[in-house]
Design a protein around this motif. Structure first.
Motif, short mmCIF file in Angstrom:
data_model
loop_
_atom_site.label_atom_id
_atom_site.label_comp_id
_atom_site.label_asym_id
_atom_site.label_seq_id
_atom_site.Cartn_x
_atom_site.Cartn_y
_atom_site.Cartn_z
N GLY A 271 0.78 -1.22 0.00
CA GLY A 271 0.00 0.00 0.00
C GLY A 271 0.81 1.27 0.00
O GLY A 271 0.40 2.28 0.58
N CYS A 272 1.97 1.26 -0.66
CA CYS A 272 2.80 2.47 -0.78
C CYS A 272 2.52 3.15 -2.12
O CYS A 272 2.35 2.48 -3.13
N GLY A 273 2.54 4.46 -2.10
CA GLY A 273 2.34 5.21 -3.33
C GLY A 273 3.62 5.49 -4.07
O GLY A 273 3.65 6.35 -4.95
N PHE A 274 4.67 4.77 -3.75
CA PHE A 274 5.98 4.94 -4.39
C PHE A 274 6.67 3.58 -4.36
O PHE A 274 6.33 2.71 -3.54
N PRO A 275 7.63 3.32 -5.26
CA PRO A 275 8.31 2.02 -5.28
C PRO A 275 8.97 1.70 -3.94
O PRO A 275 9.60 2.56 -3.32
N ALA A 276 8.80 0.47 -3.48
CA ALA A 276 9.36 0.07 -2.19
C ALA A 276 9.48 -1.45 -2.14
O ALA A 276 8.61 -2.17 -2.61
N THR A 277 10.59 -1.91 -1.56
CA THR A 277 10.76 -3.33 -1.27
C THR A 277 10.26 -3.64 0.14
O THR A 277 9.62 -4.64 0.39
N SER A 278 10.61 -2.75 1.07
CA SER A 278 10.02 -2.71 2.40
C SER A 278 9.53 -1.28 2.59
O SER A 278 9.83 -0.42 1.76
N PRO A 279 8.80 -0.98 3.63
CA PRO A 279 8.27 0.39 3.75
C PRO A 279 9.31 1.49 3.71
O PRO A 279 8.99 2.62 3.30
N LEU A 280 10.57 1.20 4.08
CA LEU A 280 11.59 2.25 4.14
C LEU A 280 12.78 2.01 3.23
O LEU A 280 13.72 2.81 3.22
N MET A 281 12.79 0.91 2.45
CA MET A 281 13.95 0.58 1.61
C MET A 281 13.50 0.09 0.24
O MET A 281 12.42 -0.48 0.09
N ASN B 140 17.40 4.19 0.53
CA ASN B 140 16.31 4.52 1.46
C ASN B 140 15.31 5.48 0.82
O ASN B 140 14.67 6.28 1.52
N GLU B 141 15.13 5.38 -0.48
CA GLU B 141 14.18 6.26 -1.17
C GLU B 141 12.77 6.24 -0.56
O GLU B 141 12.15 7.31 -0.42
N PRO B 142 12.23 5.07 -0.20
CA PRO B 142 10.88 5.09 0.38
C PRO B 142 10.81 5.89 1.68
O PRO B 142 9.78 6.50 1.98
N MET B 143 11.88 5.89 2.45
CA MET B 143 11.90 6.65 3.70
C MET B 143 11.74 8.14 3.43
O MET B 143 10.97 8.83 4.09
N LEU B 144 12.46 8.63 2.42
CA LEU B 144 12.37 10.04 2.07
C LEU B 144 11.04 10.35 1.38
O LEU B 144 10.44 11.40 1.62
N ALA B 145 10.58 9.42 0.53
CA ALA B 145 9.32 9.65 -0.18
C ALA B 145 8.14 9.74 0.79
O ALA B 145 7.19 10.50 0.54
N PHE B 146 8.19 9.00 1.86
CA PHE B 146 7.11 9.02 2.84
C PHE B 146 6.89 10.42 3.40
O PHE B 146 5.77 10.84 3.66
N GLU B 147 7.98 11.17 3.59
CA GLU B 147 7.88 12.53 4.12
C GLU B 147 8.07 13.59 3.03
O GLU B 147 8.19 14.78 3.33
N ALA B 148 8.10 13.16 1.76
CA ALA B 148 8.28 14.08 0.63
C ALA B 148 9.53 14.93 0.82
O ALA B 148 9.51 16.15 0.64
N LEU B 149 10.64 14.27 1.18
CA LEU B 149 11.90 14.96 1.43
C LEU B 149 12.84 14.82 0.24
O LEU B 149 12.78 13.84 -0.51
N ALA B 150 13.72 15.77 0.09
CA ALA B 150 14.79 15.70 -0.90
C ALA B 150 16.11 15.62 -0.16
O ALA B 150 16.32 16.32 0.83
#
Length: 303
Positions: free
Chosen positions: A69-79, A148-158
């Motif tokens: 249920g992630c709106g961005f590519p993810a293998t695990s919620p944060l990686m 760790n792209e999903p971690m940053l995507a979760f908070e919309a961080l760059a």
């Protein structure tokens, strides 16, 4: 009426757009968010596609965002793990919204350019790069990448530009370090013989990035790692082994070389080597995050 049955509450007479955005829950209904479980997935099909002799230069993601249920590519919620293929004589530009990029060279040779530095790579090498880099292959190359792209995507961080300097761990040095610890004993508080990767900038934390940990675990022939659990998720690359498998939450997951496996956070798991050669498996965890939060929760589940 039980307060848990109340729907979300809106302000009655908001005096401004800012006030109109307010939403209210209560202690009966705020903490029962139902999220999809993270599967104990494997990505053998992705690995086979990346390793195919005719695979073009490019990236193949180990993506299970739909399942979790992630709106961005993810293998695990944060990686997020990927395989990168680079044909001989070609280059692959990487530009990931991550604070770091962990790479393992499955096969091939070439040159890395990142952070204003250049170095040569070969099979068995590990390196850490900022999210932006170039891989130029002198021989057809396949690499395993984790960010760790999903971690940053979760908070919309760059990420900050060039947050981490490149770090190179050549295969020969990895073998020297493994030989050093393999001949040593261990005690009941350690989980087998594993090599942990860090750098001069993160030596005090013993992580490879501020939030990610990387270890090359080994398991002798005929042995098993004790069942244990921890609150960090784990993404594993099978580097070497025959007749090996993992038990994750009571289910058996057989290994195949260069496959990517996911161990969900909190699941009881153990690794088993039924073959005649040493097993090796590279593990990335969001462990740095949990160490910082004091929430790793590691425990053995058997004597």
């Amino acid at each position: 009426m039980d307060m848990a049955e109340l729907p979300v509450q809106l302000p009655r007479e908001p005096a401004s757009p800012a006030a109109a955005r307010a939403r209210f829950f209560n202690s009966g209904n705020a903490f029962n968010i139902k999220l999809p479980a993270v599967p104990a997935a494997e990505f053998s099909g992705v690995a086979e596609a990346a390793l195919a002799p005719d695979a073009p230069t490019g990236l193949l993601a180990c993506d299970q965002s739909g399942a979790i249920g992630c709106g961005f590519p993810a293998t695990s919620p944060l990686m997020l793990a990927r395989y990168a293929t680079v044909a001989a004589g070609e280059a692959l530009e990487l530009a990931f919204a991550s604070t770091g990029l962990i790479a393992y060279v499955i096969q091939g040779a070439g040159e890395v350019t990142a952070g204003g530095e250049t170095f040569l790579y070969g099979a068995g090498d590990v390196f850490l790069l900022p999210g932006t880099a170039q891989l130029a292959a002198t021989a057809r190359s396949v690499l395993w990448l984790v960010t760790n792209e999903p971690m940053l995507a979760f908070e919309a961080l760059a990420p900050a530009p060039a947050m981490l300097a490149p770090v190179h761990y050549p295969a020969a040095e990895i073998e020297r370090q493994l030989a050093l610890i393999t001949g040593m004993g261990s005690n009941d508080t350690t989980s087998g013989h594993a090599l942990i990767f860090s750098s001069d900038g993160l030596e005090a934390w013993r992580n490879i990035t501020p939030t990610l940990t990387l270890s090359l675990n080994t398991l002798p022939p005929g042995q098993a790692q004790r069942a244990h659990r921890h609150n960090s998720a784990a993404i594993t690359l099978v580097v070497q082994g025959e007749d090996c498998h993992s038990m994750i939450a009571g289910e058996r997951h057989c290994w195949s070389q260069w496959n990517t496996l996911v161990t969900p956070a909190g699941d009881a798991h153990s690794h088993h080597n039924g073959g005649g050669v040493q097993a090796r498996f590279l593990i990335v965890q969001d462990g740095g995050l949990h160490y910082h939060a004091r929430s790793m929760g590691f425990q053995f589940l058997e004597e």
